[in-house]
Design a protein around this motif. Sequence first.
Motif, PDB file in Angstrom:
ATOM      1  N   UNK A 267       0.805  -1.171   0.029  1.00 36.38           N
ATOM      2  CA  UNK A 267      -0.092  -0.123  -0.016  1.00 36.38           C
ATOM      3  C   UNK A 267       0.887   1.169  -0.103  1.00 36.38           C
ATOM      4  N   UNK A 268       0.525   2.274  -0.813  1.00 36.59           N
ATOM      5  CA  UNK A 268       1.038   3.609  -0.890  1.00 36.59           C
ATOM      6  C   UNK A 268       2.549   3.328  -1.459  1.00 36.59           C
ATOM      7  N   UNK A 269       2.487   2.281  -2.345  1.00 35.90           N
ATOM      8  CA  UNK A 269       4.002   2.209  -3.048  1.00 35.90           C
ATOM      9  C   UNK A 269       3.961   3.356  -4.247  1.00 35.90           C
ATOM     10  N   UNK A 270       5.113   3.464  -4.788  1.00 31.12           N
ATOM     11  CA  UNK A 270       5.446   4.621  -5.643  1.00 31.12           C
ATOM     12  C   UNK A 270       4.875   4.466  -7.039  1.00 31.12           C
ATOM     13  N   UNK A 271       4.487   3.160  -7.549  1.00 33.97           N
ATOM     14  CA  UNK A 271       3.602   3.292  -8.710  1.00 33.97           C
ATOM     15  C   UNK A 271       4.520   3.776  -9.793  1.00 33.97           C
TER      16      UNK A 271
END
Length: 463
Positions: free
Chosen positions: A11-15
């Motif tokens: 969750x909330x990784x950089x994409x």
Amino acid sequence: MSAPAPTSFRLFDRGSWPETRRIAGILRKETVGGVLLIVGAVLALAWANSPWSAAYETLRDTRVGPAALHLDLTLGTWAADGLLAIFFFVAGLELKREFVAGDLRDPRRAALPIAAAVGGMAAPALLYWAINANAGDGALAGWAIPTATDIAFALAVLAVISTHLPAALRTFLLTLAVVDDLLAITIIAIFYTSSLAVTPLLLALVPLAVFRFLVQKRIRSWWLLLPLATLTWVLVHESGVHATVAGVLLAFTVPVVRSQAAGGPEAGPGLAEHFEHLVRPLSAGVAVPVFAFFSAGVTVGGLSGLGAALTDSVAVGIIVGLVVGKVIGITAATWLVARFTRAELDRDLGWPDVIGLSLLAGIGFTVSLLIGELAFGAGTLRDEHVKVGVLAGTLLAALLATVLLRLRDRRYRRIAEAEARDADADGIPDVFQPPGSHVPAETVTERSNRRHQSDGRPPEGKR
């Protein structure tokens, strides 16, 4: 006993790097718009509580427009019904872009902001209902007021406090707010449509269909599209459905990716992104600040008047919903997504970051004021109390978010510095590079631990 397999999704990784770069450009524009929004709101408050307050009310209530078309509206109504349609058009374009061609086309990535937006709307509404259940006098009509998130205002707060909030959290905040806007416009269309005229609503489908045909053919001529969009807005307004719904409907007809004849998705941005670049400055720089100017001008009436407003259960429900409800709803939804998908937070982030982001989402302004007017009627005493509640809840959420995010800013700064050091000659940080194309970058915690071990200090503990 073997170690558990590493989690494949965080969750909330950089994409992806292209999406991160695109979102950064959007956020810069929204930040400027947020500053203008705050300026408009402060000017309205100052004028409405000055000796010249009658002039402000006269300006706000001045009627313009053709009476024959039932469009002789006050300037305040034009701002709420007309200018905010531009705002929702941009929000619709952004939402469609995210789910068609952005990182959110991956269901795993889409699940979190959708769940957080739903939780961040449900919890405030339930708290408002609990506080006003026995209040009577139609107080429950405002249940949807504390459900909205104002992304421009939130980003303006971030700009003022100068926090190094990671790009992943900013992207999540933007996406959550856009989904929130779509849910809000759905609530407005369903629950705040007092009377429905079916014929104008059906007639609105005609210019909408022609608009869709033209944009699907990649026709950009404003002299064709703008009259069709205006006619769609007029007919939706005549139907009794709030006219801002027309903005979302028009946005959803615009294609996101290029046609195969033009090279397909790899050939560059589609028509939706083109329109977004053209219209977003108008939305952020004009539409939302002008709406804030005409909507935030509440006459407080001194300490006694302020005290009376803040003791109204409607204002209390709004404040509790924005400050407490948003934190409970978003944090709980994030925890549930992590629990049932077995995902983990990104290694450089912790739950205090989620709470800080949830407080930022409690900055509800533009859509909250709009729903307040629809629920209780513009200019009524209860609407004045709504404005006080929205302003007080927004300011309290902003202050609490500022305190928490500033406490976490040292960690955010280390993340930003690490990404800057990891950037190669191509300017793309290594964390965004495909696997195998570079040496995997250490997390901030791992890099910090290695430095501490080298100088004899104990490693950083778990957050």
